[in-house]
Design a protein around this motif. Sequence first.
Motif, PDB file in Angstrom:
ATOM      1  N   LEU A  66      35.246  45.931  50.604  1.00 24.13           N
ATOM      2  CA  LEU A  66      35.693  46.399  49.290  1.00 24.13           C
ATOM      3  C   LEU A  66      36.263  45.245  48.473  1.00 24.13           C
ATOM      4  N   GLU A  67      37.087  44.433  49.099  1.00 18.51           N
ATOM      5  CA  GLU A  67      37.717  43.316  48.385  1.00 18.51           C
ATOM      6  C   GLU A  67      36.672  42.315  47.884  1.00 18.51           C
ATOM      7  N   ASN A  68      35.706  41.984  48.730  1.00 19.35           N
ATOM      8  CA  ASN A  68      34.644  41.062  48.305  1.00 19.35           C
ATOM      9  C   ASN A  68      33.820  41.654  47.176  1.00 19.35           C
ATOM     10  N   ALA A  69      33.516  42.941  47.268  1.00 18.63           N
ATOM     11  CA  ALA A  69      32.750  43.605  46.207  1.00 18.63           C
ATOM     12  C   ALA A  69      33.545  43.621  44.906  1.00 18.63           C
ATOM     13  N   ILE A  70      34.837  43.881  44.992  1.00 17.92           N
ATOM     14  CA  ILE A  70      35.686  43.896  43.792  1.00 17.92           C
ATOM     15  C   ILE A  70      35.607  42.547  43.078  1.00 17.92           C
ATOM     16  N   GLN A  71      35.731  41.469  43.814  1.00 17.12           N
ATOM     17  CA  GLN A  71      35.693  40.138  43.192  1.00 17.12           C
ATOM     18  C   GLN A  71      34.367  39.894  42.489  1.00 17.12           C
ATOM     19  N   TRP A  72      33.276  40.270  43.128  1.00 13.77           N
ATOM     20  CA  TRP A  72      31.961  40.057  42.525  1.00 13.77           C
ATOM     21  C   TRP A  72      31.770  40.946  41.300  1.00 13.77           C
ATOM     22  N   VAL A  73      32.158  42.230  41.420  1.00 17.10           N
ATOM     23  CA  VAL A  73      32.015  43.163  40.300  1.00 17.10           C
ATOM     24  C   VAL A  73      32.870  42.707  39.122  1.00 17.10           C
ATOM     25  N   GLU A  74      34.095  42.254  39.384  1.00 18.64           N
ATOM     26  CA  GLU A  74      34.954  41.749  38.303  1.00 18.64           C
ATOM     27  C   GLU A  74      34.259  40.644  37.519  1.00 18.64           C
ATOM     28  N   ASP A  75      33.682  39.699  38.236  1.00 15.08           N
ATOM     29  CA  ASP A  75      33.000  38.583  37.561  1.00 15.08           C
ATOM     30  C   ASP A  75      31.856  39.083  36.694  1.00 15.08           C
ATOM     31  N   GLU A  76      31.083  40.006  37.210  1.00 21.18           N
ATOM     32  CA  GLU A  76      29.936  40.524  36.457  1.00 21.18           C
ATOM     33  C   GLU A  76      30.399  41.352  35.263  1.00 21.18           C
ATOM     34  N   VAL A  77      31.412  42.191  35.459  1.00 17.68           N
ATOM     35  CA  VAL A  77      31.942  43.036  34.380  1.00 17.68           C
ATOM     36  C   VAL A  77      32.506  42.180  33.248  1.00 17.68           C
ATOM     37  N   ASN A  78      33.142  41.083  33.584  1.00 17.55           N
ATOM     38  CA  ASN A  78      33.729  40.228  32.548  1.00 17.55           C
ATOM     39  C   ASN A  78      32.695  39.672  31.578  1.00 17.55           C
ATOM     40  N   ARG A  79      31.424  39.671  31.965  1.00 15.85           N
ATOM     41  CA  ARG A  79      30.368  39.250  31.026  1.00 15.85           C
ATOM     42  C   ARG A  79      30.288  40.175  29.816  1.00 15.85           C
ATOM     43  N   ALA A  80      30.787  41.408  29.957  1.00 19.08           N
ATOM     44  CA  ALA A  80      30.695  42.396  28.876  1.00 19.08           C
ATOM     45  C   ALA A  80      31.911  42.403  27.962  1.00 19.08           C
ATOM     46  N   ARG A  81      32.889  41.586  28.250  1.00 19.20           N
ATOM     47  CA  ARG A  81      34.147  41.610  27.486  1.00 19.20           C
ATOM     48  C   ARG A  81      33.910  41.469  25.975  1.00 19.20           C
ATOM     49  N   ALA A  82      33.177  40.464  25.556  1.00 16.66           N
ATOM     50  CA  ALA A  82      32.952  40.248  24.117  1.00 16.66           C
ATOM     51  C   ALA A  82      32.123  41.376  23.501  1.00 16.66           C
ATOM     52  N   LEU A  83      31.228  41.951  24.267  1.00 17.45           N
ATOM     53  CA  LEU A  83      30.363  43.023  23.752  1.00 17.45           C
ATOM     54  C   LEU A  83      31.165  44.252  23.342  1.00 17.45           C
ATOM     55  N   VAL A  84      32.159  44.650  24.126  1.00 11.13           N
ATOM     56  CA  VAL A  84      32.844  45.919  23.893  1.00 11.13           C
ATOM     57  C   VAL A  84      34.033  45.825  22.949  1.00 11.13           C
ATOM     58  N   VAL A  85      34.413  44.626  22.532  1.00 10.75           N
ATOM     59  CA  VAL A  85      35.530  44.480  21.590  1.00 10.75           C
ATOM     60  C   VAL A  85      35.224  45.307  20.338  1.00 10.75           C
ATOM     61  N   GLY A  86      36.169  46.132  19.945  1.00 10.58           N
ATOM     62  CA  GLY A  86      35.994  46.960  18.757  1.00 10.58           C
ATOM     63  C   GLY A  86      35.243  48.257  19.015  1.00 10.58           C
TER      64      GLY A  86
END
Length: 166
Positions: A66-86
């Motif tokens: 779970l911990e390893n998956a969380i780290q990987w998912v966090e990195d991938e999810v952060n790619r969407a940060r600029a997209l969802v602003v607003g």
Amino acid sequence: MDIEMQARYRSLAQGTPLTVLHIGPDQTALAVGSGPQADAALALALGARKTAADWFHHNPPTPGELENAIQWVEDEVNRARALVVGHPALWTTDAWAPEMAQLAGVTGNALSIEAVERLFDLLAALSQGRPAASAGIPNTPAFAATLLVLRELMHHLGFTEIRWGV
């Protein structure tokens, strides 16, 4: 943006800024906009089947998995940060959303980040040896992966709830 994601977006478009989420088997897609057509979309390299296959080698997954998956998912999810602003409203047409709400004891069509966290706490307890029957959640890799992706996405992109529709 693929036709299916555009159709999902159109079915939920309300004339206000929103983000539409689809957690598929092999990827997670996000579409944003405020009109009848999405303005932009992004596909993330994580999905229920893929995430489970890549990271969960036990059922239930171990705490380390779970911990390893969380780290990987966090990195991938952060790619969407600029997209969802607003685009603060998070919506989906996926069947897992009302199912998770039912498991969390939520009525209506909104699942809060707090309810998602409570479900994730049950998953964490399951990974630490709590019997599946007493956890009250499905003991499947796909459920675990979907919940993990949703939790990380809501947490890291600042969504307070997810709603579902058509």
